[in-house]
Design a protein around this motif. Structure first.
Motif, PDB file in Angstrom:
ATOM      1  N   GLY A 101      17.345  43.095  14.612  1.00  0.00           N
ATOM      2  CA  GLY A 101      17.392  42.186  15.759  1.00  0.00           C
ATOM      3  C   GLY A 101      18.608  41.279  15.790  1.00  0.00           C
ATOM      4  N   ASP A 109       5.301  37.977  18.433  1.00  0.00           N
ATOM      5  CA  ASP A 109       5.417  39.147  17.549  1.00  0.00           C
ATOM      6  C   ASP A 109       6.866  39.613  17.482  1.00  0.00           C
ATOM      7  OD1 ASP A 109       4.920  41.346  15.987  1.00  0.00           O
ATOM      8  OD2 ASP A 109       4.093  42.563  17.605  1.00  0.00           O
ATOM      9  N   GLN A 110       7.577  39.188  16.447  1.00  0.00           N
ATOM     10  CA  GLN A 110       8.985  39.533  16.334  1.00  0.00           C
ATOM     11  C   GLN A 110       9.284  40.157  14.971  1.00  0.00           C
ATOM     12  OE1 GLN A 110      11.799  36.612  18.264  1.00  0.00           O
ATOM     13  NE2 GLN A 110       9.985  35.303  18.310  1.00  0.00           N
ATOM     14  N   HIS A 111       9.954  39.420  14.120  1.00  0.00           N
ATOM     15  CA  HIS A 111      10.434  39.959  12.853  1.00  0.00           C
ATOM     16  C   HIS A 111       9.323  40.069  11.809  1.00  0.00           C
ATOM     17  CE1 HIS A 111      13.259  40.820   9.663  1.00  0.00           C
ATOM     18  NE2 HIS A 111      12.825  39.768   8.980  1.00  0.00           N
ATOM     19  N   GLU A 134       6.282  45.553  14.094  1.00  0.00           N
ATOM     20  CA  GLU A 134       7.176  46.144  13.092  1.00  0.00           C
ATOM     21  C   GLU A 134       6.412  46.576  11.837  1.00  0.00           C
ATOM     22  OE1 GLU A 134      11.613  45.494  11.273  1.00  0.00           O
ATOM     23  OE2 GLU A 134      10.475  43.682  11.796  1.00  0.00           O
ATOM     24  N   ASN A 183       6.329  30.013  14.859  1.00  0.00           N
ATOM     25  CA  ASN A 183       7.507  29.259  15.276  1.00  0.00           C
ATOM     26  C   ASN A 183       7.323  27.772  14.948  1.00  0.00           C
ATOM     27  OD1 ASN A 183       9.636  27.998  16.662  1.00  0.00           O
ATOM     28  ND2 ASN A 183       9.518  29.410  18.379  1.00  0.00           N
ATOM     29  N   TRP A 202      17.575  30.359  14.739  1.00  0.00           N
ATOM     30  CA  TRP A 202      16.538  31.208  14.142  1.00  0.00           C
ATOM     31  C   TRP A 202      15.929  30.533  12.920  1.00  0.00           C
ATOM     32  CZ3 TRP A 202      13.684  35.405  15.227  1.00  0.00           C
ATOM     33  CH2 TRP A 202      13.009  36.030  14.167  1.00  0.00           C
TER      34      TRP A 202
END
Length: 296
Positions: free
Chosen positions: A143, A191-193, A198, A222, A237
């Motif tokens: 990403g 829902d990211q890293h 994933e 977050n 980030w």
């Protein structure tokens, strides 16, 4: 044992040898991976791939407390391997020299200096082209790479080159998004890293490397530690996800992983086919360079 029988055996052995040799040399049995090809395979690989090479780009970084550091490489390696079974292209060995400054505080992160990252990618593409390829498809999972890769591709117009670089981006149509949302057990917005999606892909591809019971050791929520309206900063980030983990990997399922993987591979197969058939990009590049008098 008579002479006629021995002659028949000899003929049969010769036929089997010839057939096995033909099968070994047939395009259907041609390896896709660059490092598995022999030098004598090269002309057939160039022809079958239409001079198209895939550069699978990942990174080495922490993926929460539960997923392997090479998660991106595992995914991109499998995408390329599975897609090229149906639509042949030569696949360059796994490439993990990307932008990952935001995770340098975490163990296992491999972050090279900015100039090295740029020069390495440029030299790699140049060297791929020197070996005869005039179409290079960047297939990226990490990403933190897209902005860097898009700018890199745009700068290929800086001087005349005899190859084109393409950037594969999987589609996210409404049908796919709706199905993925229904499959989610965690909040899709967060829902990211190393989160549910994933981790699900890794559960499907390499379940032996996922420690799902460790997914809640750290928080992937977050933290909202920095908020400056209409401003972008390099620390954004880290400010939001200091654990380099965004989402809830504990909710992952193999079924979601299989769904996501099938979608990406289908898109990649179509992209490879389209690039192999493409003659317009190189034609337009030549026209552009002629007008700018680059390389004259």
């Amino acid at each position: 044992m008579n002479r006629a029988f021995l002659s028949a055996i000899a003929v049969l052995a010769l036929l089997l040898f010839t057939n096995n040799r033909a099968q070994a040399q047939s395009p259907a049995n041609l390896p896709a991976r660059w490092d598995e090809l022999t030098a004598s395979d090269w002309p057939r690989a160039m022809e079958k791939s239409s001079r198209t090479c895939i550069l699978p780009v990942g990174i080495l970084e922490k993926h929460g407390p539960h997923a392997p550091i090479g998660s991106d490489l595992i995914q991109v390696r499998e995408w390329a391997a599975r897609a090229t079974k149906k639509e042949y292209a030569v696949v360059f060995p796994d490439y993990f020299y990307g932008q990952i400054n935001e995770a340098r505080h975490e163990p296992g992160t491999f972050a090279l200096p900015e100039r090295v990252v740029w020069d390495m990618l440029e030299a790699t593409c140049d060297e791929i082209a020197r070996n005869g390829f005039d179409k290079i498809i960047l297939v990226n999972v990490h990403g933190g790479n897209p902005e860097f890769l898009r700018y890199f591709i745009q700068t290929r117009l800086e001087k005349r080159r005899n190859y084109a670089v393409y950037f594969f981006v999987p589609s996210t149509d409404s049908a796919y998004n709706n199905t993925l949302t229904r499959m989610h057990k965690s909040d899709p917005a967060g829902d990211q890293h190393a989160g549910e999606r994933e981790t699900s892909v890794l559960l499907y591809l390499r379940p032996d490397l996922v420690k799902l019971d460790s997914a809640n050791i750290e928080s992937g929520v977050n933290q909202h530690r920095l908020a400056i309206p209409n401003i972008y900063t390099a620390i954004w980030w880290y400010a939001s996800y200091p654990n380099h983990y965004a989402g809830d990997g504990s909710k992952a399922t193999k079924e979601m992983g299989q769904f996501v993987t099938a979608h990406v591979i289908s898109d990649l197969e179509k992209a490879i086919k389209a690039v192999k058939a493409d003659t317009k990009t190189l034609e337009l590049q030549r026209e552009y360079f002629d007008k700018t008098h680059e390389g004259q």
